[in-house]
Write a protein that holds these residues in place. Sequence first.
Motif, PDB file in Angstrom:
ATOM      1  N   SER A   1      46.522 -31.053  44.329  1.00 11.17           N
ATOM      2  CA  SER A   1      47.463 -31.119  45.445  1.00 11.17           C
ATOM      3  C   SER A   1      48.714 -30.340  45.070  1.00 11.17           C
ATOM      4  N   ASP A   2      49.753 -30.462  45.881  1.00 14.16           N
ATOM      5  CA  ASP A   2      51.005 -29.774  45.590  1.00 14.16           C
ATOM      6  C   ASP A   2      51.805 -30.433  44.477  1.00 14.16           C
ATOM      7  N   SER A   3      51.362 -31.601  44.021  1.00 16.18           N
ATOM      8  CA  SER A   3      52.092 -32.295  42.963  1.00 16.18           C
ATOM      9  C   SER A   3      51.237 -32.627  41.747  1.00 16.18           C
ATOM     10  N   HIS A   4      49.937 -32.413  41.859  1.00 19.22           N
ATOM     11  CA  HIS A   4      49.024 -32.795  40.770  1.00 19.22           C
ATOM     12  C   HIS A   4      47.848 -31.837  40.789  1.00 19.22           C
ATOM     13  N   TRP A   5      47.666 -31.090  39.693  1.00 19.48           N
ATOM     14  CA  TRP A   5      46.629 -30.053  39.684  1.00 19.48           C
ATOM     15  C   TRP A   5      45.501 -30.424  38.726  1.00 19.48           C
ATOM     16  N   GLY A   6      44.764 -31.438  39.124  1.00 20.01           N
ATOM     17  CA  GLY A   6      43.650 -31.885  38.291  1.00 20.01           C
ATOM     18  C   GLY A   6      44.109 -32.713  37.108  1.00 20.01           C
ATOM     19  N   ASP A   7      43.194 -33.496  36.555  1.00 21.83           N
ATOM     20  CA  ASP A   7      43.493 -34.293  35.372  1.00 21.83           C
ATOM     21  C   ASP A   7      43.168 -33.448  34.142  1.00 21.83           C
ATOM     22  N   ARG A   8      44.173 -32.782  33.617  1.00 20.06           N
ATOM     23  CA  ARG A   8      43.972 -31.904  32.473  1.00 20.06           C
ATOM     24  C   ARG A   8      45.293 -31.684  31.759  1.00 20.06           C
ATOM     25  N   TYR A   9      45.249 -31.053  30.580  1.00 23.43           N
ATOM     26  CA  TYR A   9      46.441 -30.830  29.758  1.00 23.43           C
ATOM     27  C   TYR A   9      47.254 -32.113  29.611  1.00 23.43           C
ATOM     28  N   GLY A  10      46.691 -33.037  28.857  1.00 22.12           N
ATOM     29  CA  GLY A  10      47.348 -34.311  28.616  1.00 22.12           C
ATOM     30  C   GLY A  10      46.720 -35.457  29.375  1.00 22.12           C
ATOM     31  N   GLU A  11      45.892 -35.135  30.357  1.00 23.01           N
ATOM     32  CA  GLU A  11      45.141 -36.143  31.104  1.00 23.01           C
ATOM     33  C   GLU A  11      43.666 -35.753  31.049  1.00 23.01           C
ATOM     34  N   GLY A  12      42.812 -36.607  31.601  1.00 24.07           N
ATOM     35  CA  GLY A  12      41.409 -36.249  31.669  1.00 24.07           C
ATOM     36  C   GLY A  12      40.489 -37.275  31.049  1.00 24.07           C
ATOM     37  N   THR A  13      39.228 -36.932  31.014  1.00 19.60           N
ATOM     38  CA  THR A  13      38.181 -37.841  30.563  1.00 19.60           C
ATOM     39  C   THR A  13      38.395 -38.333  29.135  1.00 19.60           C
ATOM     40  N   LEU A  14      38.975 -37.497  28.294  1.00 18.14           N
ATOM     41  CA  LEU A  14      39.090 -37.817  26.868  1.00 18.14           C
ATOM     42  C   LEU A  14      40.502 -38.245  26.469  1.00 18.14           C
ATOM     43  N   ALA A  15      41.336 -38.545  27.446  1.00 22.83           N
ATOM     44  CA  ALA A  15      42.694 -39.011  27.165  1.00 22.83           C
ATOM     45  C   ALA A  15      42.645 -40.325  26.402  1.00 22.83           C
TER      46      ALA A  15
ATOM     47  N   TYR B   1      31.017 -29.580  27.271  1.00 23.69           N
ATOM     48  CA  TYR B   1      32.154 -29.756  28.170  1.00 23.69           C
ATOM     49  C   TYR B   1      31.738 -29.431  29.606  1.00 23.69           C
ATOM     50  N   ALA B   2      30.865 -30.227  30.155  1.00 24.29           N
ATOM     51  CA  ALA B   2      30.323 -29.972  31.480  1.00 24.29           C
ATOM     52  C   ALA B   2      31.368 -30.182  32.576  1.00 24.29           C
ATOM     53  N   TYR B   3      31.139 -29.522  33.701  1.00 21.69           N
ATOM     54  CA  TYR B   3      31.963 -29.714  34.904  1.00 21.69           C
ATOM     55  C   TYR B   3      31.811 -31.164  35.347  1.00 21.69           C
ATOM     56  N   GLY B   4      32.936 -31.855  35.484  1.00 22.98           N
ATOM     57  CA  GLY B   4      32.906 -33.269  35.832  1.00 22.98           C
ATOM     58  C   GLY B   4      33.045 -34.166  34.624  1.00 22.98           C
ATOM     59  N   PHE B   5      32.767 -33.612  33.444  1.00 20.72           N
ATOM     60  CA  PHE B   5      32.955 -34.370  32.209  1.00 20.72           C
ATOM     61  C   PHE B   5      34.257 -33.983  31.545  1.00 20.72           C
ATOM     62  N   ALA B   6      34.447 -32.702  31.251  1.00 21.90           N
ATOM     63  CA  ALA B   6      35.650 -32.250  30.552  1.00 21.90           C
ATOM     64  C   ALA B   6      36.561 -31.404  31.436  1.00 21.90           C
ATOM     65  N   TYR B   7      36.070 -30.921  32.547  1.00 18.75           N
ATOM     66  CA  TYR B   7      36.924 -30.145  33.459  1.00 18.75           C
ATOM     67  C   TYR B   7      36.450 -30.369  34.887  1.00 18.75           C
ATOM     68  N   GLY B   8      37.298 -29.941  35.820  1.00 16.81           N
ATOM     69  CA  GLY B   8      36.973 -30.148  37.225  1.00 16.81           C
ATOM     70  C   GLY B   8      37.136 -31.592  37.660  1.00 16.81           C
ATOM     71  N   VAL B   9      38.026 -32.335  36.996  1.00 15.01           N
ATOM     72  CA  VAL B   9      38.234 -33.741  37.337  1.00 15.01           C
ATOM     73  C   VAL B   9      39.641 -33.931  37.903  1.00 15.01           C
ATOM     74  N   GLY B  10      39.818 -34.957  38.740  1.00 16.10           N
ATOM     75  CA  GLY B  10      41.127 -35.277  39.293  1.00 16.10           C
ATOM     76  C   GLY B  10      41.434 -34.541  40.581  1.00 16.10           C
ATOM     77  N   GLU B  11      42.458 -35.025  41.273  1.00 17.02           N
ATOM     78  CA  GLU B  11      42.867 -34.431  42.540  1.00 17.02           C
ATOM     79  C   GLU B  11      43.634 -33.132  42.318  1.00 17.02           C
TER      80      GLU B  11
ATOM     81  N   TYR C   1      43.356 -29.843  26.684  1.00 19.89           N
ATOM     82  CA  TYR C   1      42.949 -29.686  28.092  1.00 19.89           C
ATOM     83  C   TYR C   1      42.231 -30.925  28.632  1.00 19.89           C
ATOM     84  N   PRO C   2      41.207 -31.460  27.964  1.00 21.05           N
ATOM     85  CA  PRO C   2      40.537 -32.649  28.499  1.00 21.05           C
ATOM     86  C   PRO C   2      41.188 -33.958  28.094  1.00 21.05           C
TER      87      PRO C   2
END
Length: 258
Positions: free
Chosen positions: A129-143, A117-127, A183-184
């Motif tokens: 901001s005040d409305s979107h906190w990364g692509d995770r928990y239901g979003e992400g590389t493995l969605a 689960y490398a950084y950029g593969f499974a975590y640390g992805v997505g923008e 998460y991913p």
Amino acid sequence: MNILLVHAHPEPQSLNGSLKDFSVKRLEKAGHVVQVSDLYAMHWKATLDVDDSTDRRADTRFDPSLDSRRAFESGTQSQDIAREQDKLRWADALILQFPLWWFSMPAILKGWVERVYAYGFAYGVGEHSDSHWGDRYGEGTLAGKRAMLIVTAGGWESHYGPRGINGPIDDILFPIQHGILYYPGFDVLPPFVVYRTSRMDEARFSGICDALGQRLDDLWKTTPIPFRPQNAGAYDIPKLTLRPDIAPDRSGFAAHIA
């Protein structure tokens, strides 16, 4: 469909080994393509360390996250990590199969997660901001992929019940199902758990295989656990706490399931 089964038990003739063999045969008979990562047979290196990058300078400070990101982005990850990531990209579904050791997965499987689960593969992805906190928990590389646990436990089922001494099995598995799989981006199916593994005879094993076979047959029909997506409005961002009007009477793990 393509299915990756990651297996973590050191004895091929164990109950886990038998269930792994049964699962592969059942899935292949149904027309699926199965790859197995048998971690003990592979002599998988469990520790995340400086050797996970092939071009790292020996005189620099090791930072697990930053080194992971640099190696992933530059294509300098060790080959065992890259191969497992390719398997995850290929798979439509992931099955993690393991014995419950000290209330969690065996160290070798935790090490598979930490390294693959490398950084950029499974975590640390997505923008962020005040409305979107990364692509995770239901979003992400493995969605879009599905995942399920097959777990064996030595204790009785009642030991893991709502008032059991070990705590509810859903709470024990929450960090794995919610934190490692959801998460991913995986859609996480309810786990298949076998209890009291030391009390096994042919009749009981046959019944377990029947039940497991049905779960495998229904891999694409079973309704996933309804975890709350992070960026769909239920959480205040960037605090990442549930809004006051969402499950106001609940706290802890249960609050994060709709």
